[in-house]
Design a protein around this motif. Structure first.
Motif, PDB file in Angstrom:
ATOM      1  N   PRO A  71       0.803  -1.236   0.000  1.00 38.32           N
ATOM      2  CA  PRO A  71       0.000   0.000   0.000  1.00 38.32           C
ATOM      3  C   PRO A  71       0.836   1.287   0.000  1.00 38.32           C
ATOM      4  O   PRO A  71       1.996   1.294   0.422  1.00 38.32           O
ATOM      5  CB  PRO A  71      -0.793  -0.109   1.301  1.00 38.32           C
ATOM      6  CG  PRO A  71      -0.865  -1.553   1.590  1.00 38.32           C
ATOM      7  CD  PRO A  71       0.427  -2.123   1.106  1.00 38.32           C
ATOM      8  N   CYS A 117      -1.286  -5.128   1.025  1.00 33.39           N
ATOM      9  CA  CYS A 117      -0.376  -5.890   1.874  1.00 33.39           C
ATOM     10  C   CYS A 117      -0.831  -7.339   2.001  1.00 33.39           C
ATOM     11  O   CYS A 117      -0.329  -8.076   2.838  1.00 33.39           O
ATOM     12  CB  CYS A 117      -0.312  -5.234   3.249  1.00 33.39           C
ATOM     13  SG  CYS A 117      -1.941  -4.884   3.911  1.00 33.39           S
ATOM     14  N   GLU A 149       6.860  -7.336   3.299  1.00 34.60           N
ATOM     15  CA  GLU A 149       5.777  -6.853   4.182  1.00 34.60           C
ATOM     16  C   GLU A 149       5.620  -7.913   5.260  1.00 34.60           C
ATOM     17  O   GLU A 149       5.340  -9.081   4.961  1.00 34.60           O
ATOM     18  CB  GLU A 149       4.504  -6.646   3.352  1.00 34.60           C
ATOM     19  CG  GLU A 149       3.191  -6.736   4.100  1.00 34.60           C
ATOM     20  CD  GLU A 149       3.089  -5.741   5.241  1.00 34.60           C
ATOM     21  OE1 GLU A 149       3.386  -4.558   5.041  1.00 34.60           O
ATOM     22  OE2 GLU A 149       2.707  -6.174   6.354  1.00 34.60           O
ATOM     23  N   ASN A 199       3.498  -8.975   7.567  1.00 33.83           N
ATOM     24  CA  ASN A 199       2.369  -9.909   7.728  1.00 33.83           C
ATOM     25  C   ASN A 199       2.357 -10.909   6.579  1.00 33.83           C
ATOM     26  O   ASN A 199       2.077 -12.086   6.758  1.00 33.83           O
ATOM     27  CB  ASN A 199       1.042  -9.144   7.831  1.00 33.83           C
ATOM     28  CG  ASN A 199       0.281  -9.061   6.515  1.00 33.83           C
ATOM     29  OD1 ASN A 199      -0.421  -9.991   6.123  1.00 33.83           O
ATOM     30  ND2 ASN A 199       0.440  -7.956   5.792  1.00 33.83           N
ATOM     31  N   GLY A 202      -9.306  -3.750   8.577  1.00 29.71           N
ATOM     32  CA  GLY A 202      -8.553  -3.870   7.320  1.00 29.71           C
ATOM     33  C   GLY A 202      -7.073  -3.665   7.469  1.00 29.71           C
ATOM     34  O   GLY A 202      -6.422  -3.085   6.596  1.00 29.71           O
ATOM     35  N   CYS A 203      -6.513  -4.132   8.578  1.00 34.67           N
ATOM     36  CA  CYS A 203      -5.062  -4.171   8.736  1.00 34.67           C
ATOM     37  C   CYS A 203      -4.735  -5.578   9.206  1.00 34.67           C
ATOM     38  O   CYS A 203      -5.052  -5.907  10.347  1.00 34.67           O
ATOM     39  CB  CYS A 203      -4.561  -3.156   9.740  1.00 34.67           C
ATOM     40  SG  CYS A 203      -2.798  -3.374  10.162  1.00 34.67           S
ATOM     41  N   PRO A 204      -4.146  -6.413   8.364  1.00 33.28           N
ATOM     42  CA  PRO A 204      -3.895  -6.278   6.935  1.00 33.28           C
ATOM     43  C   PRO A 204      -5.207  -6.092   6.152  1.00 33.28           C
ATOM     44  O   PRO A 204      -6.295  -6.368   6.668  1.00 33.28           O
ATOM     45  CB  PRO A 204      -3.238  -7.596   6.553  1.00 33.28           C
ATOM     46  CG  PRO A 204      -2.754  -8.195   7.842  1.00 33.28           C
ATOM     47  CD  PRO A 204      -3.677  -7.693   8.914  1.00 33.28           C
ATOM     48  N   CYS A 208      -3.747   2.473   4.037  1.00 35.55           N
ATOM     49  CA  CYS A 208      -4.238   2.073   5.355  1.00 35.55           C
ATOM     50  C   CYS A 208      -3.979   3.221   6.330  1.00 35.55           C
ATOM     51  O   CYS A 208      -3.280   4.185   5.989  1.00 35.55           O
ATOM     52  CB  CYS A 208      -3.545   0.795   5.840  1.00 35.55           C
ATOM     53  SG  CYS A 208      -1.844   1.018   6.353  1.00 35.55           S
ATOM     54  N   LYS A 265      -1.926  -5.407  14.962  1.00 38.21           N
ATOM     55  CA  LYS A 265      -0.866  -4.641  14.291  1.00 38.21           C
ATOM     56  C   LYS A 265      -1.231  -3.149  14.240  1.00 38.21           C
ATOM     57  O   LYS A 265      -0.401  -2.288  14.505  1.00 38.21           O
ATOM     58  CB  LYS A 265      -0.630  -5.177  12.871  1.00 38.21           C
ATOM     59  CG  LYS A 265       0.453  -4.399  12.130  1.00 38.21           C
ATOM     60  CD  LYS A 265       0.853  -5.046  10.813  1.00 38.21           C
ATOM     61  CE  LYS A 265       1.942  -4.206  10.133  1.00 38.21           C
ATOM     62  NZ  LYS A 265       2.435  -4.814   8.894  1.00 38.21           N
TER      63      LYS A 265
HETATM   64 FE1  F3S Z   1      -1.223  -3.547   5.683  1.00 40.24          FE
HETATM   65 FE2  F3S Z   1      -1.061  -1.128   6.557  1.00 40.24          FE
HETATM   66 FE3  F3S Z   1      -1.555  -3.072   8.222  1.00 40.24          FE
HETATM   67  S1  F3S Z   1       0.205  -2.002   5.024  1.00 40.24           S
HETATM   68  S2  F3S Z   1      -0.557  -4.818   7.345  1.00 40.24           S
HETATM   69  S3  F3S Z   1      -2.884  -2.400   6.548  1.00 40.24           S
HETATM   70  S4  F3S Z   1      -0.097  -1.444   8.528  1.00 40.24           S
END
Ligand code: F3S
Length: 400
Positions: free
Chosen positions: A80, A122, A143, A145, A297-299, A355, A374
């Motif tokens: 991203p 990601c 990356e 994850n 939405g992380c990842p 993100c 994360k």
């Molecule tokens: Fe992806 Fe951003 Fe989390 S790049 S893993 S959404 S910190």
């Protein structure tokens, strides 16, 4: 380090200065790690491409490579960036100025010119092109994850490469034979058992906390063995992200999920993680009020997560928190149209390509709840007031 004749030619500039320059970097790092040789990779996932992080020096370096006419030697995807390419204004509390935009566009153009697939996500592991890579292949992913997920779920072999190394590896198609590329380094010797009653189910928050606990407990270079079947992909994804953020574990062998066969009788020790420790941490980081922002939405969220969030919101009339979901274009294209319209109606921001952590998002006075350890880890480091909630508890949190 042993180099083949072909690699020596690459290093000596017979294929142009760009390949020579990129290979010199890889060889010198490999030598500093005592790697005996180089190996071929089948794919690179390039991170560290956000203009906000690499600025002018990074932009110039990538442009210099692209202007030389060099093409990536292998298929390459991209992590991203700082904004949504379809609407750079879509992230609340985030300012993208003209210099930022210009710098980022230039980076993307250069990467494209070299042959990258601008996935800006990601979660490369959801892409069909990545799923077709043969198990056991070496790749260079940058990356954290994705590194854990690739090693642990897809059976690919990658170390946790920094952004510049993943770029150099994409250019040369080579990486040093080291760490998790070596079969014996992938064999665990410590088993972790989660001691919990049957009615204490695991969710994204709990596996994130397990990742934090494992990162503290596990102190050998072999991957840990988790004696716990994780029954959905969101759990595996959030555990991968948590391990990548809280420490430096780049692979975990998960019972019933990791393709590599292991002989459990050869594990040297067993460590128990008691569910009470997970519960205590969960209590510490749960929200104490209705959050201003709820972030998923992380990842990057997958289609099922997006639909699950929509389902939770279905019968809630007045959603007071600003809900943000970050994801990839590829996953957005799979979400049903009625779900997309419903999310829009509820003022949920479904944002692609970026993100909350990579974008210049920032407003310290707000409270944020997320299902991602994360995101919790990095946003807390920025001084924000962050708590953890699971997708299943969303309705309850909004009503409280
Ligand atoms: Fe992806 Fe951003 Fe989390 S790049 S893993 S959404 S910190």
């Amino acid at each position: 380090m042993y180099l083949t004749k072909e690699e020596e030619k690459m290093l000596n500039g017979e294929y142009g200065w760009a390949i020579s320059k990129a290979l010199k970097v890889i060889v010198s790092i490999g030598e500093s790690l005592d790697a005996e040789k180089l190996i071929n990779i089948s794919h690179a996932h390039i991170s560290g491409v956000s203009y906000g992080n690499i600025g002018e020096p990074g932009r110039k370096l990538i442009k210099e490579f692209a202007d030389s006419g060099v093409k990536f030697s292998v298929k390459a995807t991209v992590n991203p960036i700082g904004y949504d390419t379809m609407d750079y204004d879509s992230m609340p509390f985030t300012k993208i100025d003209r210099t930022y935009l210009k710098g980022q566009e230039d980076i993307l153009m250069s990467l494209k010119k070299m042959g990258a697939n601008l996935t800006l996500s990601c979660t490369p592991y959801y892409l069909p092109e990545v799923n077709y890579i043969e198990k056991g292949s070496s790749v260079a992913w940058g990356e954290s994850n994705a590194v854990v997920y690739g090693n642990s779920v897809l059976g690919l072999k990658t170390n946790r490469e920094g952004g510049p190394i993943s770029l150099m590896a994409a250019i040369t198609g080579k990486i040093y034979y080291y760490g998790l590329h070596i079969e014996e380094n992938r064999i665990p010797n410590t088993r972790y058992v989660i001691r919990r009653p049957d009615d204490y189910e695991l969710n994204e928050v709990r596996v994130g906390i397990i990742g934090e606990i494992l990162s503290k407990l596990h102190n050998n270079e072999k991957p840990p063995f988790l004696d716990e079947y994780l029954n959905n992909d969101t759990l595996v994804k959030e555990l991968s992200a948590s391990l990548g953020a809280a420490g430096n574990i780049a692979m975990i062998v998960i019972k019933g999920i990791t393709p590599q066969k292991i002989d459990e009788n050869k594990l040297k020790e067993t460590v128990i993680i008691d569910y009470n420790d997970i519960k205590i941490r969960e209590e510490e980081i749960k929200p104490s009020e209705v959050p201003d922002i709820i972030y998923f939405g992380c990842p990057h969220a997958n289609k099922d997560e997006i639909e699950k969030i929509a389902n939770q919101l279905k019968n809630i009339e007045n959603v007071k928190s600003q809900i943000i979901i970050t994801t990839s274009r590829e996953q957005i294209s799979k979400v049903r149209k009625e779900v997309l319209s419903m999310l829009k109606e509820k003022n949920v921001r479904l944002i692609g390509d970026t993100c909350l952590i990579v974008s210049p998002f920032g407003y310290k006075g707000l409270s944020i709840a997320t299902n991602s350890y994360k995101a919790y880890f990095y946003l807390s480091k920025k001084g924000m007031n962050v708590s953890l909630i699971s997708i299943d508890s969303l309705k309850e949190v909004l009503k409280s």
